[in-house]
Write a protein that holds these residues in place. Sequence first.
Motif, PDB file in Angstrom:
ATOM      1  N   LEU A   1       8.608  30.453  -2.847  1.00 40.21           N
ATOM      2  CA  LEU A   1       9.670  29.482  -3.105  1.00 40.21           C
ATOM      3  C   LEU A   1      10.861  29.720  -2.191  1.00 40.21           C
ATOM      4  O   LEU A   1      11.439  28.767  -1.628  1.00 40.21           O
ATOM      5  CB  LEU A   1      10.101  29.584  -4.570  1.00 40.21           C
ATOM      6  CG  LEU A   1      11.203  28.622  -5.027  1.00 40.21           C
ATOM      7  CD1 LEU A   1      10.693  27.188  -5.031  1.00 40.21           C
ATOM      8  CD2 LEU A   1      11.705  29.008  -6.422  1.00 40.21           C
ATOM      9  N   GLN A   2      11.235  30.995  -2.002  1.00 42.66           N
ATOM     10  CA  GLN A   2      12.348  31.333  -1.130  1.00 42.66           C
ATOM     11  C   GLN A   2      12.054  30.955   0.313  1.00 42.66           C
ATOM     12  O   GLN A   2      12.906  30.379   1.002  1.00 42.66           O
ATOM     13  CB  GLN A   2      12.656  32.833  -1.247  1.00 42.66           C
ATOM     14  CG  GLN A   2      13.915  33.258  -0.502  1.00 42.66           C
ATOM     15  CD  GLN A   2      14.246  34.727  -0.748  1.00 42.66           C
ATOM     16  OE1 GLN A   2      13.369  35.528  -1.081  1.00 42.66           O
ATOM     17  NE2 GLN A   2      15.507  35.097  -0.596  1.00 42.66           N
ATOM     18  N   ASP A   3      10.858  31.265   0.792  1.00 44.72           N
ATOM     19  CA  ASP A   3      10.489  30.926   2.171  1.00 44.72           C
ATOM     20  C   ASP A   3      10.484  29.421   2.397  1.00 44.72           C
ATOM     21  O   ASP A   3      10.801  28.948   3.500  1.00 44.72           O
ATOM     22  CB  ASP A   3       9.103  31.499   2.499  1.00 44.72           C
ATOM     23  CG  ASP A   3       9.103  33.021   2.535  1.00 44.72           C
ATOM     24  OD1 ASP A   3      10.202  33.599   2.666  1.00 44.72           O
ATOM     25  OD2 ASP A   3       8.024  33.631   2.416  1.00 44.72           O
ATOM     26  N   GLN A   4      10.141  28.653   1.370  1.00 46.39           N
ATOM     27  CA  GLN A   4      10.058  27.202   1.511  1.00 46.39           C
ATOM     28  C   GLN A   4      11.443  26.554   1.498  1.00 46.39           C
ATOM     29  O   GLN A   4      11.719  25.651   2.291  1.00 46.39           O
ATOM     30  CB  GLN A   4       9.198  26.629   0.378  1.00 46.39           C
ATOM     31  CG  GLN A   4       9.089  25.107   0.390  1.00 46.39           C
ATOM     32  CD  GLN A   4       8.350  24.584  -0.833  1.00 46.39           C
ATOM     33  OE1 GLN A   4       7.730  25.351  -1.566  1.00 46.39           O
ATOM     34  NE2 GLN A   4       8.413  23.274  -1.051  1.00 46.39           N
ATOM     35  N   LEU A   5      12.303  26.990   0.583  1.00 45.77           N
ATOM     36  CA  LEU A   5      13.578  26.296   0.388  1.00 45.77           C
ATOM     37  C   LEU A   5      14.736  26.864   1.201  1.00 45.77           C
ATOM     38  O   LEU A   5      15.695  26.141   1.485  1.00 45.77           O
ATOM     39  CB  LEU A   5      13.952  26.318  -1.095  1.00 45.77           C
ATOM     40  CG  LEU A   5      13.065  25.508  -2.039  1.00 45.77           C
ATOM     41  CD1 LEU A   5      13.567  25.626  -3.461  1.00 45.77           C
ATOM     42  CD2 LEU A   5      13.031  24.045  -1.621  1.00 45.77           C
ATOM     43  N   GLU A   6      14.677  28.149   1.552  1.00 50.25           N
ATOM     44  CA  GLU A   6      15.829  28.776   2.215  1.00 50.25           C
ATOM     45  C   GLU A   6      16.201  28.096   3.529  1.00 50.25           C
ATOM     46  O   GLU A   6      17.385  27.869   3.793  1.00 50.25           O
ATOM     47  CB  GLU A   6      15.569  30.265   2.426  1.00 50.25           C
ATOM     48  CG  GLU A   6      16.849  31.046   2.679  1.00 50.25           C
ATOM     49  CD  GLU A   6      16.684  32.532   2.475  1.00 50.25           C
ATOM     50  OE1 GLU A   6      17.636  33.161   1.986  1.00 50.25           O
ATOM     51  OE2 GLU A   6      15.609  33.069   2.801  1.00 50.25           O
ATOM     52  N   PRO A   7      15.235  27.725   4.407  1.00 51.72           N
ATOM     53  CA  PRO A   7      15.624  27.023   5.645  1.00 51.72           C
ATOM     54  C   PRO A   7      16.327  25.694   5.368  1.00 51.72           C
ATOM     55  O   PRO A   7      17.266  25.333   6.080  1.00 51.72           O
ATOM     56  CB  PRO A   7      14.279  26.813   6.361  1.00 51.72           C
ATOM     57  CG  PRO A   7      13.378  27.862   5.814  1.00 51.72           C
ATOM     58  CD  PRO A   7      13.787  28.024   4.395  1.00 51.72           C
ATOM     59  N   GLN A   8      15.893  24.961   4.328  1.00 50.12           N
ATOM     60  CA  GLN A   8      16.525  23.689   4.008  1.00 50.12           C
ATOM     61  C   GLN A   8      17.941  23.899   3.477  1.00 50.12           C
ATOM     62  O   GLN A   8      18.879  23.189   3.853  1.00 50.12           O
ATOM     63  CB  GLN A   8      15.687  22.940   2.972  1.00 50.12           C
ATOM     64  CG  GLN A   8      14.254  22.644   3.405  1.00 50.12           C
ATOM     65  CD  GLN A   8      13.450  21.999   2.298  1.00 50.12           C
ATOM     66  OE1 GLN A   8      13.945  21.102   1.602  1.00 50.12           O
ATOM     67  NE2 GLN A   8      12.208  22.448   2.109  1.00 50.12           N
TER      68      GLN A   8
END
Length: 831
Positions: A212-219
């Motif tokens: 979840l962190q890898d998916q949302l952090e860039p956004q």
Amino acid sequence: MAWRDAKASKVRLLLFMASIILGIAAVVSIQLFSTNLKDNIQRQSKSLMGADFIIDSRQEPTVRAQSIIDSLQPDASEVKFVSMIAFPKNGGTKLVQVRGLEGGFPFYGSLDTEPSAVSGTYQESGGVLVDATLMLQFKVKPGDSIKIGELTLPIAGALKSIPGSSAFSSSVAPPVVVPYRFIEATQLLQFGSRKEYQYYYKVSDTVNLKQLQDQLEPQLDLENADLDTHTSTTNRLGQRYDNVGKFLNLAAFIALLLGCIGIASSVHIYIKEKLRAIAVLKCMGASRLQSFLIFLIQIAGIGIVGGLVGSLIGVGLQQLFPYLLKDFLPFTLVISITPAPILIGVFLGLFMSILFALLPLLRTWYVSPLDVLRVDEKASQEPTKIRLLVFGAILVFLYLFSFWLIKEPLYALAFVAGTVITFIILAGVALGFIKTVKRFFPKHWNFTARQSLLNLFRPNNQTVVLVVAIGLGTFLISTLYFTKDILLSKTEVGQTSENANIIVLDVQPPQLDSVAQTITANSLTVLNNIPLVTMRMHSINGTLVNELRQDTTRQIRGWVLNHEFRTTYRDELTESEEVVEGEWVSQINANDPIAISISDNLADDAKLSVGDPVVFNVQGVLMETTVGSIRKVDWAQMQLNFTIVFPAGVLEQAPQFNVLTTSVPDDASSAALQQNLVSNFPNVTIIDLRQVYTLVEDILDQVSWVINFMAFFSIITGIIVLIGSVRTSKYQRIKESVLLRTLGAKNSQILQISAFEYVFLGLLGSLVGIILALISSLCLALFVFKEPFIPSLVPFIVFLPGITLLVVAIGLSNIQSVLRSSPLEVLRRET
């Protein structure tokens, strides 16, 4: 045979053991503490955060960020900011951290309140939770009221603890928890206010938080927001305390290394005395292996027992660390004893005892039966190849062990290399001193002085061994002391009557004149009126910040791309600034290129140099600038310093707010001014630096105590090593002293001979050790800490005469039996 010989030499063997016990105790206690700290952080990771993960933003979330936050359906939300509060009951004012909460936070752990029931009812009842210490300080109780901005609310209860806060942060700005729905009514969130929005989530254990962190952090990163999981936050917390552990490990390593020196020097002298006995054994048919094993078993036994005793002391000693560091930990440390550090302690005791005693032990292998008749001290020397092999093994052990403790390969290598160089220099100085005394021997001196000098270079002399042991011990102790001074000098806090000690923040333009008049009405002077303009970087060197955020190969630090800079404009430098590159531009005219000045740390992190273009977003307006100068800023000074300074003539019309500073002479004046300002201007934040000075000095006193404790611990170890090394030499000097007395020497003459010899040894070893420590500490200050080094006189005034007197006292105590008894009685007893 090993047991029988050990019983006859038990005093000397106990001194060997004492050399390693404290070193092992230091290592075991610190390793146990580190293990407990990591286990506690891992076990309490969710309780420390109070949730599974959070999304936070340093500004009101953008539309895109808010849609991501809402799609995940937060279970609780919070806005927190620093502000002033007032207690109408007694007129007291205080800088606090206001936390506006809604929802069921915390989901793990608990709000510890008094009474306990209000932790679940304060939001519905509309009450406020106030830090328990703050309530005691201002003598308020539940039911009294508190004024936050334009709003007055009742106090529901005392807040003892809340997940994520430490004693240190609570001391700087105590927490005050307010129901979220009242925050707008306080009217404290105005332009320029520092605030943080946080959204808390509780999820099932089946959710992959890392994915979840890898998916949302860039956004979220593109929207100036962050996502933190309980595991990533606790990993950062663990890394923070790793720095404390590294210093403690370094001190433990020094204590252990001193123990190794004690073993090597003591066993060297001990085995040298046994060579004739070993030669007799070989005349009677003992093999090389048997004679070697006799003393190997002794040393191994000492190592095991010493390692076990040291481990047990370490288990007890590590109980001190939670007490010493309790103000720096955001949780209560639960101590548990694990077998691994204890086994490591026993293994270290065995391994280091054998390794550092191996060189003198190997000499027993090469003793010839003819050595019974020889008097040449070089009659039984081990081959050079064997000696080099043992030295190589010792160096490998030191490097691996220091790397295991420090976790930095280059620092470990530098530390071992410095120790080896020091060892070589000390041995060279000792050998050079022997040759010098031989060549320029003062034949006209009296008998006692000549005899003491002869002891320094005649067969069976102990000059090299004791000079190296004394010098290396003094070097390590003095280096630790000088390093302690460097560390503590970086944290010194000072103030003068000319400096501002009251800072008034977040003054809005319409309030500026009124706030200034309030200060002067209290018979005080406005020292500074500093305008602040907030902005973000839009592009750096022609590349948009949004593109840089997505570039995984960038060298620019991430904080530069996300940071909201608070800048100012002025036409002169302050005392804490110095231009190191470029030229300072004080003022520019309309339509001229805008040349800004940046701090050296920003230049490093943003990879900027003089002449580089930077475009700023100033509340929606893009402004093109170039780097005109780079400043070195002394951030240690307690005053307002800035990473970016604009020249006058640029930002005067930009949206801004002001900071005013003044100086108050005493507590009464400070309290009166704060009461007037908070009652008339609830939105302003007042920092009383006098309270901050006191708080910081208290904390630094605790830090100093920890550092001094570890330094003292190593000094005690060093003293024990010196006692062991010099005391062991007793058995070399007794026979000579008895012979001198038999030939008619008086007790006073024997005392003078021994005293002069140990004065020479103590002075030479400790002086060279201190000088080498001075050089190494200077290198540490310049290249590691990057701080000016002002050497303390303590090592020269205390360590030099102190260690010398200690060596002399131990040396003279060695021959007391000679002076009190007849020669025949002494020889019989020692035999």
